[in-house]
Design an enzyme around this catalytic site. Structure first.
Site, PDB file in Angstrom:
ATOM      1  N   ASP A 108     -55.390   4.630  40.229  1.00  0.00           N
ATOM      2  CA  ASP A 108     -56.121   5.534  39.323  1.00  0.00           C
ATOM      3  C   ASP A 108     -57.463   4.913  38.948  1.00  0.00           C
ATOM      4  OD1 ASP A 108     -54.125   7.500  39.218  1.00  0.00           O
ATOM      5  OD2 ASP A 108     -54.337   7.738  37.047  1.00  0.00           O
ATOM      6  N   LYS A 114     -48.364 -10.643  39.932  1.00  0.00           N
ATOM      7  CA  LYS A 114     -48.391 -11.289  38.623  1.00  0.00           C
ATOM      8  C   LYS A 114     -47.459 -12.499  38.735  1.00  0.00           C
ATOM      9  CE  LYS A 114     -49.722 -11.423  34.286  1.00  0.00           C
ATOM     10  NZ  LYS A 114     -51.105 -11.695  33.855  1.00  0.00           N
ATOM     11  N   TYR A 119     -39.975   1.093  39.155  1.00  0.00           N
ATOM     12  CA  TYR A 119     -39.780   2.539  39.227  1.00  0.00           C
ATOM     13  C   TYR A 119     -38.330   2.904  39.549  1.00  0.00           C
ATOM     14  CZ  TYR A 119     -44.510   4.507  39.022  1.00  0.00           C
ATOM     15  OH  TYR A 119     -45.733   4.948  38.615  1.00  0.00           O
ATOM     16  N   ASP A 179     -54.149  -8.462  36.351  1.00  0.00           N
ATOM     17  CA  ASP A 179     -55.124  -8.301  35.258  1.00  0.00           C
ATOM     18  C   ASP A 179     -56.532  -8.609  35.758  1.00  0.00           C
ATOM     19  OD1 ASP A 179     -54.258 -10.945  35.563  1.00  0.00           O
ATOM     20  OD2 ASP A 179     -54.362 -11.430  33.434  1.00  0.00           O
ATOM     21  N   ASP A 231     -49.818   1.988  41.114  1.00  0.00           N
ATOM     22  CA  ASP A 231     -50.015   3.239  40.380  1.00  0.00           C
ATOM     23  C   ASP A 231     -51.253   3.112  39.490  1.00  0.00           C
ATOM     24  OD1 ASP A 231     -49.384   5.807  39.252  1.00  0.00           O
ATOM     25  OD2 ASP A 231     -48.562   4.770  37.509  1.00  0.00           O
TER      26      ASP A 231
END
Ligand code: IPM
Ligand code: MG
Length: 352
Positions: free
Chosen positions: A246, A186, A135, A218, A242
């Site tokens: 959601d 990851k 970001y 994942d 983020d």
């Protein structure tokens, strides 16, 4: 207590108004001040986060934030888009630790698109790092290659200290709950994430009472749908957080119910519902104010350490749900359908 109210765009003004009513009703002697932010501030002052707004925020004890986002401004250069206001506040105020709880209320079990037994009594907390990662990493941009083709690039990066401080926050949060922490990374592909895992493992030494596990992002995205109750606290970087937050919100079926806190190392915080500005329903008086009201409760809990008042608000929200009051986003047949202000009235009545 000086609270800066940044209502923002879309439904922001309607929902923050109800949260302010609830805080007022507790008679805690709070002083409220207001400033413009997001698209509203761009229209009024030419910038989504004008200096006056940033100063007011810096000189307050906590921020109650509505929402920013306005499709009609999406064509502006990136630094003038409404979203830059929230990114700027996070960075300028060093709000690196973002708490996003996903709780399934018994009355709303059927609002989820998942089977009731998969989500019933779910209570997980996502701790998302909020001021680093891709970001904010530099360099970033879009440039033209020698062959004339354009190329876009962003930089994923974390320093050890940035990882360490959010890991501490997450371990401490886990210690106060189910004592299980899952770090999501990851590390199998990205060097930044290999460092993330190494540092989290180092920090774990200070928390022998908390059980630490690791998942690749994942797999974590899959596990959240397959068996979300395996999680207690999840800690992850800015971008993965983020996305996963959601996803987790939809386990509860009601994004209109979920609050959040973004904290610095002194528990100064910005409190906001996790939903956006919802321009499609703005100004209609139908938005669900409960996520903002619950964000106000988080403010009392984390910044002001007033657990009793925070519990009062949380209990009042549970009571209005049990009484059958529903805004359109969480309505089911037989419920008492109410608008934004009526839902605020119901919470005030339950408080009294
Ligand atoms: C969020 C939002 C923001 C983010 C946007 C509005 C910049 O999606 O708070 O999750 O990406 O962090
Ligand atoms: Mg988001």
């Amino acid at each position: 207590m000086k609270i800066c109210v940044l209502a923002g765009d879309g439904i922001g003004p309607e929902i923050t108004k109800q949260a302010v009513r609830v805080l007022d009703a507790l008679n805690l002697g709070i002083q409220f001040s207001e400033a413009q932010v997001g698209g509203a501030a761009y229209r009024a002052a030419g910038h989504p986060l004008p200096p006056a707004t940033l100063n007011l925020a810096k000189n307050s004890d906590a921020i109650l934030f509505g929402a920013v986002g306005d499709f009609s401004l999406d064509k502006l250069p990136r630094e003038l888009r409404p979203e830059q206001a929230i990114l700027g506040l996070r960075k300028e105020l060093n709000l690196f630790a973002n708490f996003r709880p996903a709780i399934v209320y018994p009355e709303l079990v059927h609002a989820s698109t998942l089977k009731a037994d998969v989500v019933a009594s779910l209570d997980i907390l996502i701790v998302r790092e909020l001021t680093g990662d891709i970001y904010f990493g530099k360099p970033r941009g879009i440039h033209t290659l020698p062959n004339g083709e354009r190329e876009g690039f962003d930089t994923m990066r974390y320093s050890e200290s940035e990882i360490r401080r959010v890991a501490h926050v997450a371990f401490q949060a886990a210690r106060k709950r189910g004592k299980r922490l899952c770090s999501v990374d990851k590390a199998n592909v990205l060097d930044t994430m290999q460092l993330w895992r190494e540092v989290v493992v180092q920090v774990a030494v200070d928390y022998p009472d908390v059980e630490l596990s690791h998942q690749y992002v994942d797999n974590a995205a899959m596990q959240l749908l397959k068996n979300p109750k395996q999680f207690d606290v999840i800690v992850t970087g800015n971008m993965f957080g983020d996305i996963l937050s959601d996803e987790a919100s939809m386990l509860t079926g009601s994004i209109g119910m979920l609050p959040s806190a973004s904290l610095n190392e002194h528990n100064f915080g910005l409190y906001e519902p996790i939903h956006g500005s919802a321009p499609d329903i703005a100004g209609k008086g139908v938005a669900n104010p409960l996520a903002t009201i619950l964000s106000a409760a988080m403010m009392l809990r984390y910044t002001f350490a007033d657990v009793a008042s925070a519990d009062k608000i949380d209990d009042a929200v549970k009571r209005v749900l049990a009484q059958g009051y529903r805004t359109a986003d969480i309505a089911e047949p037989g419920a008492t359908l109410v608008g934004t202000a009526q839902m605020g009235d119901a919470v005030l009545a339950a408080l009294a």
